[in-house]
Design a protein around this motif. Sequence first.
Motif, PDB file in Angstrom:
ATOM      1  N   LEU A 177       0.855  -1.184   0.000  1.00  0.00           N
ATOM      2  CA  LEU A 177       0.000   0.000   0.000  1.00  0.00           C
ATOM      3  C   LEU A 177       0.894   1.239   0.000  1.00  0.00           C
ATOM      4  O   LEU A 177       1.912   1.288   0.700  1.00  0.00           O
ATOM      5  CB  LEU A 177      -0.919   0.030   1.227  1.00  0.00           C
ATOM      6  N   ASN A 178       0.501   2.241  -0.796  1.00  0.00           N
ATOM      7  CA  ASN A 178       1.182   3.536  -0.864  1.00  0.00           C
ATOM      8  C   ASN A 178       0.183   4.591  -0.369  1.00  0.00           C
ATOM      9  O   ASN A 178      -0.874   4.763  -0.944  1.00  0.00           O
ATOM     10  CB  ASN A 178       1.631   3.803  -2.290  1.00  0.00           C
ATOM     11  N   ILE A 179       0.524   5.288   0.746  1.00  0.00           N
ATOM     12  CA  ILE A 179      -0.411   6.193   1.413  1.00  0.00           C
ATOM     13  C   ILE A 179       0.251   7.544   1.587  1.00  0.00           C
ATOM     14  O   ILE A 179       1.454   7.638   1.872  1.00  0.00           O
ATOM     15  CB  ILE A 179      -0.851   5.630   2.785  1.00  0.00           C
ATOM     16  N   ALA A 180      -0.549   8.638   1.414  1.00  0.00           N
ATOM     17  CA  ALA A 180      -0.081   9.992   1.687  1.00  0.00           C
ATOM     18  C   ALA A 180      -1.259  10.797   2.231  1.00  0.00           C
ATOM     19  O   ALA A 180      -2.406  10.551   1.857  1.00  0.00           O
ATOM     20  CB  ALA A 180       0.488  10.654   0.436  1.00  0.00           C
ATOM     21  N   VAL A 181      -0.981  11.784   3.129  1.00  0.00           N
ATOM     22  CA  VAL A 181      -2.030  12.561   3.782  1.00  0.00           C
ATOM     23  C   VAL A 181      -1.702  14.039   3.689  1.00  0.00           C
ATOM     24  O   VAL A 181      -0.581  14.441   3.372  1.00  0.00           O
ATOM     25  CB  VAL A 181      -2.182  12.145   5.260  1.00  0.00           C
ATOM     26  N   SER A 182      -2.721  14.869   3.997  1.00  0.00           N
ATOM     27  CA  SER A 182      -2.535  16.304   4.133  1.00  0.00           C
ATOM     28  C   SER A 182      -3.337  16.788   5.335  1.00  0.00           C
ATOM     29  O   SER A 182      -4.414  16.263   5.619  1.00  0.00           O
ATOM     30  CB  SER A 182      -2.992  17.038   2.864  1.00  0.00           C
ATOM     31  N   GLY A 183      -2.806  17.771   6.051  1.00  0.00           N
ATOM     32  CA  GLY A 183      -3.527  18.365   7.170  1.00  0.00           C
ATOM     33  C   GLY A 183      -3.497  17.543   8.445  1.00  0.00           C
ATOM     34  O   GLY A 183      -4.253  17.829   9.365  1.00  0.00           O
ATOM     35  N   THR A 184      -2.658  16.506   8.550  1.00  0.00           N
ATOM     36  CA  THR A 184      -2.614  15.651   9.737  1.00  0.00           C
ATOM     37  C   THR A 184      -1.228  15.566  10.360  1.00  0.00           C
ATOM     38  O   THR A 184      -1.000  14.732  11.226  1.00  0.00           O
ATOM     39  CB  THR A 184      -3.091  14.234   9.389  1.00  0.00           C
ATOM     40  N   ASN A 185      -0.277  16.381   9.895  1.00  0.00           N
ATOM     41  CA  ASN A 185       1.098  16.345  10.397  1.00  0.00           C
ATOM     42  C   ASN A 185       1.751  14.995  10.185  1.00  0.00           C
ATOM     43  O   ASN A 185       2.564  14.538  10.987  1.00  0.00           O
ATOM     44  CB  ASN A 185       1.149  16.717  11.880  1.00  0.00           C
ATOM     45  N   GLY A 186       1.399  14.301   9.087  1.00  0.00           N
ATOM     46  CA  GLY A 186       2.062  13.050   8.749  1.00  0.00           C
ATOM     47  C   GLY A 186       1.238  11.833   9.104  1.00  0.00           C
ATOM     48  O   GLY A 186       0.158  11.920   9.692  1.00  0.00           O
ATOM     49  N   VAL A 187       1.745  10.681   8.711  1.00  0.00           N
ATOM     50  CA  VAL A 187       1.074   9.409   8.948  1.00  0.00           C
ATOM     51  C   VAL A 187       2.151   8.360   9.207  1.00  0.00           C
ATOM     52  O   VAL A 187       3.263   8.433   8.685  1.00  0.00           O
ATOM     53  CB  VAL A 187       0.201   9.005   7.734  1.00  0.00           C
ATOM     54  N   THR A 188       1.861   7.385  10.082  1.00  0.00           N
ATOM     55  CA  THR A 188       2.766   6.288  10.353  1.00  0.00           C
ATOM     56  C   THR A 188       1.980   4.992  10.304  1.00  0.00           C
ATOM     57  O   THR A 188       0.762   4.985  10.532  1.00  0.00           O
ATOM     58  CB  THR A 188       3.464   6.461  11.714  1.00  0.00           C
ATOM     59  N   GLY A 189       2.640   3.889   9.998  1.00  0.00           N
ATOM     60  CA  GLY A 189       1.924   2.623   9.861  1.00  0.00           C
ATOM     61  C   GLY A 189       2.879   1.454   9.845  1.00  0.00           C
ATOM     62  O   GLY A 189       4.100   1.601   9.808  1.00  0.00           O
ATOM     63  N   ALA A 190       2.302   0.259   9.876  1.00  0.00           N
ATOM     64  CA  ALA A 190       3.055  -0.983   9.790  1.00  0.00           C
ATOM     65  C   ALA A 190       2.195  -2.013   9.085  1.00  0.00           C
ATOM     66  O   ALA A 190       0.961  -1.912   9.080  1.00  0.00           O
ATOM     67  CB  ALA A 190       3.470  -1.473  11.181  1.00  0.00           C
TER      68      ALA A 190
END
Length: 458
Positions: free
Chosen positions: A356-369
């Motif tokens: 999975l390729n994920i990107a966000v805006s307005g949330t100060n970044g994203v982290t996952g595993a």
Amino acid sequence: MEPASATVDPGSSTTVRLRVRNTGDIVDEYHFEPVGDLAPWALVEPRSLRLYPGTTGTVELTFAPPRTPDASAGPHPYAVRITPTEHPDAVTVPEGNLTVTPFTEVRAELVPPTVKGRFRGRPRLAVDNLGNTKVTASLSGSDSGDRLSYDLRPGNVQIEPGRAAFVKATLRPRQITWFGSRQEQPYRLAVRRSGADPTEVDGTFVQRGILPGWLAGSFGLLLALTIAFVTIWLAYRPQVQSVAREKPAKAGQLAPGRPSPPISSPPPQPRQSQGPSEKPGGDGEEKPKGGGGDGDQPEEEPTERTAATAVRELVARSAGRHICYRAFVQDDGWQEPVCDGAEAGTAGQGKPVKALNIAVSGTNGVTGAGAYVGEGWRKGDAWQKEDDVKDMVLGSTESADPPMEGFTLQVFDGSVCHEANVKDRNWTGKLCTEPGKWRYGGSPMELNLPLEAVRFTV
């Protein structure tokens, strides 16, 4: 519950009263917690209530669903968990029903708004359903003077709440411009729905001439000069006549014979060239191979469109919190990125998701595993990006690695909600993270089922 059933419009609020009676014989304090899909939209006042034996108290539940596709139209059951302090095992969960009214909001955008071509133009029309009900619409094109023809595929769309449809449009001019400068033709694409005003988007088609205008003048001048030259040549061509005569021989005299050519030695052979400086072509430089000149440049490969690319395009149109993502499907590779609740993957087709390729805006970044089928969590799968609009990749695209089983996600400002579709289990339901906490989504770990599709919202 008073009342047991209530109705609310998205973007507004409604209040339901909960009456609580202490039927015990001691003073007890009761804690209230909304549960169910409506819990993120519910507010309980007060959060706890202290009652004497035989007395009754009242708390208020305020529901405020947002005017977004997440607040789907229709009835939604909800419940309130009541936990006594003195008897924590005696939990009571009264239930109620809240009906969210439907609303419709459609937005359309041309990408790009201006297209250029000699024979055709190919823009794309993006139609977003920002309401909470399914939208069915037809599409058409028009322009002043009826100078263009329109081929829209598909001509009709059905769009679920929170999703978008992309329509491929082909514009063809009815008359071809052979010579001259480019001409701009404004046009309009319309999204028509039953019982509503059409949503119209304006664009411009720039039609180029086949040949530049100066070439027609130059060709005409060259043709005129050629005709004039041929005419003059035919009219004034000089007549050339030879006046030379052979000398007549005297009577009885034989004509002298022609002498034989002298025998000469063979001409000397030229010396063979001894170095590259004597090769034909001049100055010892080898001519370049191939037919390309200095102007030939290798064609650049098209840039891959990632989730971060899609987020930047979406923020340019509508600033705020957004999430875009794409799935690497086994045997198919990377799909095109989708955003804000749209489906990525191939649900029900038996093709697992490997990355999975994920990107966000307005949330100060994203982290996952990511979790893998048969292997569980693998060290090194966690990624953390402190900035917005950055690509994060979970899983592996290597053919030897197993497909994904599930994942955990967290954003640093707000929350992220996700739905997972796993093999033979259909959609598992929407789960949302709490501030500062992780939330797992995907196959139950004990089943080891591959992930087939996902949906994300922030």
